[in-house]
Write a protein that holds these residues in place. Sequence first.
Motif, PDB file in Angstrom:
ATOM      1  N   PRO A 115      13.677   2.081  13.932  1.00 32.06           N
ATOM      2  CA  PRO A 115      14.919   1.379  13.448  1.00 32.06           C
ATOM      3  C   PRO A 115      15.466   0.153  14.090  1.00 32.06           C
ATOM      4  O   PRO A 115      16.278  -0.388  13.302  1.00 32.06           O
ATOM      5  CB  PRO A 115      16.054   2.804  13.605  1.00 32.06           C
ATOM      6  N   GLN A 116      14.797   0.090  15.038  1.00 31.78           N
ATOM      7  CA  GLN A 116      15.437  -1.302  15.769  1.00 31.78           C
ATOM      8  C   GLN A 116      14.638  -2.652  15.073  1.00 31.78           C
ATOM      9  O   GLN A 116      15.129  -3.720  15.460  1.00 31.78           O
ATOM     10  CB  GLN A 116      14.838  -1.306  17.069  1.00 31.78           C
ATOM     11  N   VAL A 117      13.753  -2.148  14.104  1.00 34.42           N
ATOM     12  CA  VAL A 117      13.181  -3.518  13.357  1.00 34.42           C
ATOM     13  C   VAL A 117      14.252  -4.097  12.465  1.00 34.42           C
ATOM     14  O   VAL A 117      15.203  -3.652  11.754  1.00 34.42           O
ATOM     15  CB  VAL A 117      12.106  -3.018  12.368  1.00 34.42           C
ATOM     16  N   ASP A 118      14.444  -5.627  12.976  1.00 33.04           N
ATOM     17  CA  ASP A 118      15.470  -6.175  12.357  1.00 33.04           C
ATOM     18  C   ASP A 118      15.149  -6.724  11.020  1.00 33.04           C
ATOM     19  O   ASP A 118      15.807  -6.934  10.263  1.00 33.04           O
ATOM     20  CB  ASP A 118      15.861  -7.285  13.316  1.00 33.04           C
ATOM     21  N   SER A 119      13.824  -7.093  10.978  1.00 32.04           N
ATOM     22  CA  SER A 119      13.473  -8.059   9.629  1.00 32.04           C
ATOM     23  C   SER A 119      11.917  -7.797   9.520  1.00 32.04           C
ATOM     24  O   SER A 119      11.138  -7.675  10.582  1.00 32.04           O
ATOM     25  CB  SER A 119      13.863  -9.322   9.708  1.00 32.04           C
ATOM     26  N   ILE A 120      11.577  -7.759   8.387  1.00 26.74           N
ATOM     27  CA  ILE A 120       9.894  -7.661   7.983  1.00 26.74           C
ATOM     28  C   ILE A 120       9.644  -8.591   6.883  1.00 26.74           C
ATOM     29  O   ILE A 120      10.600  -8.949   6.112  1.00 26.74           O
ATOM     30  CB  ILE A 120       9.537  -6.418   7.253  1.00 26.74           C
ATOM     31  N   VAL A 121       8.795  -9.933   7.276  1.00 28.42           N
ATOM     32  CA  VAL A 121       8.383 -10.724   6.344  1.00 28.42           C
ATOM     33  C   VAL A 121       7.031 -10.097   5.749  1.00 28.42           C
ATOM     34  O   VAL A 121       5.960  -9.990   6.570  1.00 28.42           O
ATOM     35  CB  VAL A 121       8.102 -12.231   6.977  1.00 28.42           C
ATOM     36  N   ALA A 122       7.090  -9.847   4.455  1.00 33.22           N
ATOM     37  CA  ALA A 122       5.715  -9.257   3.804  1.00 33.22           C
ATOM     38  C   ALA A 122       5.130 -10.412   3.191  1.00 33.22           C
ATOM     39  O   ALA A 122       5.651 -10.936   2.140  1.00 33.22           O
ATOM     40  CB  ALA A 122       6.148  -8.057   2.797  1.00 33.22           C
ATOM     41  N   VAL A 123       3.996 -10.604   3.302  1.00 31.92           N
ATOM     42  CA  VAL A 123       2.808 -11.470   2.599  1.00 31.92           C
ATOM     43  C   VAL A 123       1.858 -10.956   1.730  1.00 31.92           C
ATOM     44  O   VAL A 123       0.958 -10.129   2.365  1.00 31.92           O
ATOM     45  CB  VAL A 123       2.446 -12.505   3.787  1.00 31.92           C
ATOM     46  N   ASP A 124       1.665 -11.120   0.597  1.00 34.33           N
ATOM     47  CA  ASP A 124       0.736 -10.876  -0.218  1.00 34.33           C
ATOM     48  C   ASP A 124       0.323 -11.691  -1.299  1.00 34.33           C
ATOM     49  O   ASP A 124       1.162 -12.469  -1.712  1.00 34.33           O
ATOM     50  CB  ASP A 124       1.041  -9.551  -1.061  1.00 34.33           C
ATOM     51  N   ILE A 125      -0.889 -12.058  -1.773  1.00 36.22           N
ATOM     52  CA  ILE A 125      -1.555 -13.006  -2.631  1.00 36.22           C
ATOM     53  C   ILE A 125      -1.240 -12.738  -4.129  1.00 36.22           C
ATOM     54  O   ILE A 125      -0.943 -13.433  -4.906  1.00 36.22           O
ATOM     55  CB  ILE A 125      -2.798 -13.134  -2.556  1.00 36.22           C
ATOM     56  N   SER A 126      -0.951 -11.166  -4.305  1.00 40.12           N
ATOM     57  CA  SER A 126      -0.884 -10.923  -5.669  1.00 40.12           C
ATOM     58  C   SER A 126       0.743 -10.770  -6.298  1.00 40.12           C
ATOM     59  O   SER A 126       1.533 -10.198  -5.742  1.00 40.12           O
ATOM     60  CB  SER A 126      -1.324  -9.166  -5.765  1.00 40.12           C
ATOM     61  N   SER A 127       0.847 -11.557  -7.261  1.00 40.83           N
ATOM     62  CA  SER A 127       2.175 -11.556  -7.823  1.00 40.83           C
ATOM     63  C   SER A 127       2.583 -10.235  -8.563  1.00 40.83           C
ATOM     64  O   SER A 127       3.733  -9.859  -8.545  1.00 40.83           O
ATOM     65  CB  SER A 127       2.443 -12.724  -8.966  1.00 40.83           C
ATOM     66  N   GLY A 128       1.581  -9.548  -9.120  1.00 39.92           N
ATOM     67  CA  GLY A 128       1.833  -8.289  -9.515  1.00 39.92           C
ATOM     68  C   GLY A 128       2.485  -7.385  -8.289  1.00 39.92           C
ATOM     69  O   GLY A 128       3.239  -6.518  -8.570  1.00 39.92           O
ATOM     70  N   MET A 129       1.824  -7.155  -7.264  1.00 34.39           N
ATOM     71  CA  MET A 129       2.057  -6.544  -6.345  1.00 34.39           C
ATOM     72  C   MET A 129       3.454  -6.808  -5.993  1.00 34.39           C
ATOM     73  O   MET A 129       4.336  -6.224  -5.434  1.00 34.39           O
ATOM     74  CB  MET A 129       1.147  -6.641  -4.931  1.00 34.39           C
ATOM     75  N   HIS A 130       3.510  -8.109  -5.777  1.00 32.22           N
ATOM     76  CA  HIS A 130       4.998  -8.669  -5.246  1.00 32.22           C
ATOM     77  C   HIS A 130       6.204  -8.040  -6.117  1.00 32.22           C
ATOM     78  O   HIS A 130       6.915  -7.591  -5.797  1.00 32.22           O
ATOM     79  CB  HIS A 130       5.040 -10.328  -5.348  1.00 32.22           C
ATOM     80  N   LYS A 131       6.014  -8.151  -7.482  1.00 32.26           N
ATOM     81  CA  LYS A 131       6.986  -7.783  -8.335  1.00 32.26           C
ATOM     82  C   LYS A 131       7.272  -5.966  -8.232  1.00 32.26           C
ATOM     83  O   LYS A 131       8.323  -5.630  -8.068  1.00 32.26           O
ATOM     84  CB  LYS A 131       6.515  -7.866  -9.766  1.00 32.26           C
ATOM     85  N   ARG A 132       6.028  -5.433  -7.915  1.00 26.83           N
ATOM     86  CA  ARG A 132       6.391  -3.774  -7.689  1.00 26.83           C
ATOM     87  C   ARG A 132       7.133  -3.772  -6.436  1.00 26.83           C
ATOM     88  O   ARG A 132       7.911  -2.833  -6.351  1.00 26.83           O
ATOM     89  CB  ARG A 132       4.996  -3.356  -7.850  1.00 26.83           C
ATOM     90  N   ALA A 133       6.677  -4.536  -5.145  1.00 28.20           N
ATOM     91  CA  ALA A 133       7.311  -4.303  -3.892  1.00 28.20           C
ATOM     92  C   ALA A 133       8.792  -4.901  -4.260  1.00 28.20           C
ATOM     93  O   ALA A 133       9.522  -3.860  -3.594  1.00 28.20           O
ATOM     94  CB  ALA A 133       6.607  -5.385  -3.015  1.00 28.20           C
ATOM     95  N   VAL A 134       9.020  -5.660  -4.856  1.00 24.11           N
ATOM     96  CA  VAL A 134      10.595  -6.099  -5.108  1.00 24.11           C
ATOM     97  C   VAL A 134      11.354  -4.908  -5.713  1.00 24.11           C
ATOM     98  O   VAL A 134      12.455  -4.534  -5.351  1.00 24.11           O
ATOM     99  CB  VAL A 134      10.638  -7.270  -5.717  1.00 24.11           C
ATOM    100  N   GLU A 135      10.621  -4.502  -6.883  1.00 21.84           N
ATOM    101  CA  GLU A 135      11.106  -3.148  -7.570  1.00 21.84           C
ATOM    102  C   GLU A 135      11.436  -1.862  -6.719  1.00 21.84           C
ATOM    103  O   GLU A 135      12.468  -1.240  -6.983  1.00 21.84           O
ATOM    104  CB  GLU A 135      10.677  -2.731  -8.598  1.00 21.84           C
ATOM    105  N   ARG A 136      10.662  -1.727  -5.574  1.00 14.93           N
ATOM    106  CA  ARG A 136      10.718  -0.565  -4.676  1.00 14.93           C
ATOM    107  C   ARG A 136      11.618  -0.817  -3.511  1.00 14.93           C
ATOM    108  O   ARG A 136      11.975   0.079  -2.935  1.00 14.93           O
ATOM    109  CB  ARG A 136       9.492  -0.281  -4.141  1.00 14.93           C
ATOM    110  N   LEU A 137      12.330  -1.968  -3.528  1.00 13.81           N
ATOM    111  CA  LEU A 137      13.003  -2.115  -2.531  1.00 13.81           C
ATOM    112  C   LEU A 137      14.440  -1.441  -2.522  1.00 13.81           C
ATOM    113  O   LEU A 137      15.144  -1.857  -3.559  1.00 13.81           O
ATOM    114  CB  LEU A 137      13.582  -3.584  -2.100  1.00 13.81           C
TER     115      LEU A 137
END
Length: 246
Positions: free
Chosen positions: A78-100
Amino acid sequence: MPPSDVPQDIYDPAYVKGVFDRCSGKYIAFSYVCSMGFTERWRRQCVAMLDLPDGPVSGYDLMAGTGEAWPHLLERFPQVDSIVAVDISSGMHKRAVERLHAMRAEKIEFIEDDVLESRLPADSADFVLSTFGIKTFDRSQHARLAALTARVLKPGGQFAYIEASDPKGWILRPLYLLHLKFVLPLVERLFLQGARDFSMIGTYSTNFGDARGFAEDLAAQGLEVEFRRFFFGCASGVCGRKPAGD
């Protein structure tokens, strides 16, 4: 083996992006069901390879996909303050954003980029995490990923990678390979009507072998490295840290 119309270089970033863009909509359900839940178990085990210090920490989730590792990471640390997620797939990007979820959105930034070409700053991460992404790289790309890992970690920073692997020497290996090479494509044809993209996941996994070679690449960058096997070698991982004196 990949379908006959698959281009020779299945590790070209544009090809990898196309595969995961096309299968992103059903990736979560497909990977969970066809792995019989082991993907979630292995994500937890990947996170458990980290031993993050108390106090605010931040880091990178590379080849982040649809973000399935984030709940495990934030629950354990729980002490994680921030995560920068990197992925090449715009489709995966969209799905990840929807899951936030609202409670996590403020902690996660998503960068759509080829991780090997990204300009992540040096000495910027307390941790680097990646689940089921390194199979889409060839050996030369693994060396570049190892160099990136060493560059972005702060002195004392930690890393953990896990990947589906070829369990050589396991008595049930033939059944595992049958599952990857024949069952997954059959499920895709019968139920997903896909473009044979999910079957490429099996091709990437068997071509990958295991994480031993990547462990050597990380060690060559001066990192402290430990190689681990999970469930008779059906998955393998590497973990370790950047020496604090660097």
